[in-house]
Write an enzyme that holds these catalytic residues in place. Structure first.
Site, PDB file in Angstrom:
ATOM      1  N   SER A  47       0.799  -1.224   0.000  1.00  0.00           N
ATOM      2  CA  SER A  47       0.000   0.000   0.000  1.00  0.00           C
ATOM      3  C   SER A  47       0.831   1.273   0.000  1.00  0.00           C
ATOM      4  CB  SER A  47      -0.931   0.012   1.216  1.00  0.00           C
ATOM      5  OG  SER A  47      -0.173  -0.068   2.414  1.00  0.00           O
ATOM      6  N   GLU A 219     -11.654  17.622   7.272  1.00  0.00           N
ATOM      7  CA  GLU A 219     -10.755  18.091   6.217  1.00  0.00           C
ATOM      8  C   GLU A 219     -10.965  17.337   4.910  1.00  0.00           C
ATOM      9  OE1 GLU A 219      -5.924  18.676   5.521  1.00  0.00           O
ATOM     10  OE2 GLU A 219      -6.701  18.237   7.521  1.00  0.00           O
ATOM     11  N   HIS A 232       1.011   5.585   5.679  1.00  0.00           N
ATOM     12  CA  HIS A 232       0.657   5.935   4.303  1.00  0.00           C
ATOM     13  C   HIS A 232       0.855   7.430   4.059  1.00  0.00           C
ATOM     14  CE1 HIS A 232      -1.631   2.220   5.273  1.00  0.00           C
ATOM     15  NE2 HIS A 232      -1.031   1.854   4.152  1.00  0.00           N
TER      16      HIS A 232
END
Length: 278
Positions: A47, A219, A232
């Site tokens: 990922s 956000e 990530h």
């Protein structure tokens, strides 16, 4: 840290809005052979490198930003998938599918480790000095059979700091095992674990926050409660790791100077595109 400070930190690494760019794709020869196939960099990974889609934005894999630093005569085929290890990527048939697309002269970039560490999961876990190296050899052997160049990339570091602000390694023996395998097999190694750890150390806890998928509540509609993800990347973080990867490929002689571009120039994370899920 306020949203303004995070955005300011990201702006130091990238210009504001720029032209939208999508990842390069390999072109096969046309009916008259007028469009020769581009030399392709194939990414096998997890990922941290993978293509992300609109429902995960702004999370970004570094493979999505790699084309920004490559010449127009090179293409990227990003085969990396969330949650995969060197073992599960093979067991699911993904290496076979990747190699089917590899042509002589291509590069096969192999970065695993994050999920190999999950030894409690028999589908993914490997032992660094035995099964991890055994699975990695299958990538090397497969690329060589296709007359392509395999490149091993140690896993990029997570954002982890000690109380005194020292960036902490998180991957145990896996980077060392990959380094040893690269030396044994005579394969180019990009030591992204060491490169990223040094970069995170230089930026410190505050400076690295903008590079990871840290979000305030509200956000992003994909993360209404906010996010504090130290694994990530944000768009700026993916750009930073892609830049480090490309520079290391050049420095190791895997790519030549004419293969790379923009290494010393700001590149905006706003150029990242998250397609709709298939």
């Amino acid at each position: 840290m306020s949203l303004t400070r995070r955005q300011t930190a990201a702006a130091l690494l990238a210009l504001p809005l720029a032209l939208i760019a999508t990842p390069a794709v390999a072109q096969q020869a046309g009916s008259g052979g007028s469009k020769p196939r581009l030399r392709t960099l194939h990414i096998a990974g997890d990922s941290t490198a993978a293509q992300k889609y609109a429902d995960a934005a702004p999370e970004t894999g570094w493979g999505m930003a790699l084309p920004f630093f490559l010449g127009r005569h090179l293409a990227v085929a990003n085969h990396a998938v969330n949650g995969r290890s060197s073992k599960s990527f093979i067991d699911e048939g993904r290496l076979t599918a990747l190699l089917h697309r590899v042509a002589p002269g291509d590069l096969v970039l192999v970065q695993f480790g994050h999920n190999d560490e999950k030894t409690e999961d028999p589908a993914r876990g490997t032992d660094p000095w035995t099964t991890y190296q055994q699975y990695l050899r299958q990538y090397l052997d497969g690329a060589r059979r296709r007359r392509a160049q395999p490149v091993l990339i140690t896993p990029v570091e997570r954002r982890r700091f000690a109380a005194d602000g020292t960036a902490k390694p998180t991957h145990g023996e896996y980077p060392a095992a990959m380094r040893a395998l690269a030396a044994e097999e005579g394969v180019p190694l990009i030591d992204m674990q060491a490169l990223s750890l040094a970069r995170w150390q230089g930026l410190g806890p505050d400076g690295t926050e903008a590079l990871f998928n840290w979000l305030e509540p509200g956000e992003s509609p994909n993360y209404p409660d906010g996010r504090q993800d130290n694994t990530h990347f944000s768009p700026a973080g993916a750009v930073e790791v892609a830049r480090m990867t490309t520079r290391a490929l050049r420095d190791r002689g895997v790519l030549v100077p004419g293969d790379v571009r923009s290494l010393g120039a700001p590149v905006s994370g706003h150029r990242i595109v998250w397609p709709q899920p298939a």
